[in-house]
Design a protein around this motif. Structure first.
Motif, PDB file in Angstrom:
ATOM      1  N   ALA A 138      18.246  25.837  27.894  1.00 10.96           N
ATOM      2  CA  ALA A 138      19.650  25.498  28.126  1.00 10.96           C
ATOM      3  C   ALA A 138      20.563  26.608  27.611  1.00 10.96           C
ATOM      4  N   TYR A 139      20.244  27.153  26.455  1.00 10.09           N
ATOM      5  CA  TYR A 139      21.046  28.238  25.899  1.00 10.09           C
ATOM      6  C   TYR A 139      20.995  29.456  26.816  1.00 10.09           C
ATOM      7  N   LEU A 140      19.801  29.839  27.226  1.00 13.94           N
ATOM      8  CA  LEU A 140      19.635  31.017  28.077  1.00 13.94           C
ATOM      9  C   LEU A 140      20.305  30.840  29.440  1.00 13.94           C
ATOM     10  N   ILE A 200      17.319  38.283  25.141  1.00  9.60           N
ATOM     11  CA  ILE A 200      16.932  37.206  24.221  1.00  9.60           C
ATOM     12  C   ILE A 200      15.585  36.620  24.624  1.00  9.60           C
ATOM     13  N   ARG A 201      15.388  36.387  25.901  1.00 11.91           N
ATOM     14  CA  ARG A 201      14.120  35.818  26.385  1.00 11.91           C
ATOM     15  C   ARG A 201      12.931  36.707  25.976  1.00 11.91           C
ATOM     16  N   GLY A 202      13.119  38.014  26.006  1.00 12.73           N
ATOM     17  CA  GLY A 202      12.059  38.931  25.607  1.00 12.73           C
ATOM     18  C   GLY A 202      11.610  38.708  24.178  1.00 12.73           C
ATOM     19  N   LEU A 210      11.561  28.952  12.982  1.00 12.88           N
ATOM     20  CA  LEU A 210      10.749  30.169  12.970  1.00 12.88           C
ATOM     21  C   LEU A 210      11.627  31.394  13.225  1.00 12.88           C
ATOM     22  N   ILE A 211      12.373  31.395  14.337  1.00 14.55           N
ATOM     23  CA  ILE A 211      13.231  32.531  14.684  1.00 14.55           C
ATOM     24  C   ILE A 211      14.303  32.062  15.661  1.00 14.55           C
ATOM     25  N   SER A 212      15.494  32.579  15.477  1.00 15.01           N
ATOM     26  CA  SER A 212      16.584  32.329  16.418  1.00 15.01           C
ATOM     27  C   SER A 212      17.170  33.675  16.818  1.00 15.01           C
TER      28      SER A 212
END
Length: 120
Positions: A6-8, A19-21, A51-53
């Protein structure tokens, strides 16, 4: 649709691709990671913890490994990218080096595993 999807979806395609990468790379490193949300940010979670944002900012992008220690450990590998106590700032022209990213994601995974092992 997951929080990350949803964010992407709401981002321009070029921004979303950057970001997707990073999310794809984190999923390679931690196949058990799941899409989620922490601190009102889309992120990957592992065993229920952040974990990571990776998010878009006014100046480019920021990456948050949910702790100050992974950022401090990765700082020598970041090639001078600006950091905050818990994040790394970067642009599409100056990406986070893979070695630094791997260190942060793997540190976060190991930290989560250790913290949950202590609770047993």
């Amino acid at each position: 649709m997951t929080e990350v999807d949803a964010y992407l979806e709401g981002l321009p395609p070029v921004t979303a691709a950057v970001i997707r990468g990073y999310y794809d790379r984190a999923r390679e490193l931690v196949p058990e990671a799941e899409d989620g949300s922490k601190y009102a940010m889309a992120c990957l979670t592992y065993r229920g913890r952040g974990l990571i944002s990776v998010i878009r900012t006014e100046a480019g992008f920021s990456m948050f490994p949910f702790g100050s220690e992974p950022v401090a450990l990765a700082r020598p590998l970041l090639g001078g990218l600006p950091t905050t106590r818990g994040g790394v700032q970067f642009t599409a022209d100056r990406l986070v080096p893979d070695a630094a990213y791997v260190l942060m994601v793997e540190w976060s995974r190991n930290h989560i595993d250790a913290a949950l092992a202590r609770r047993r």
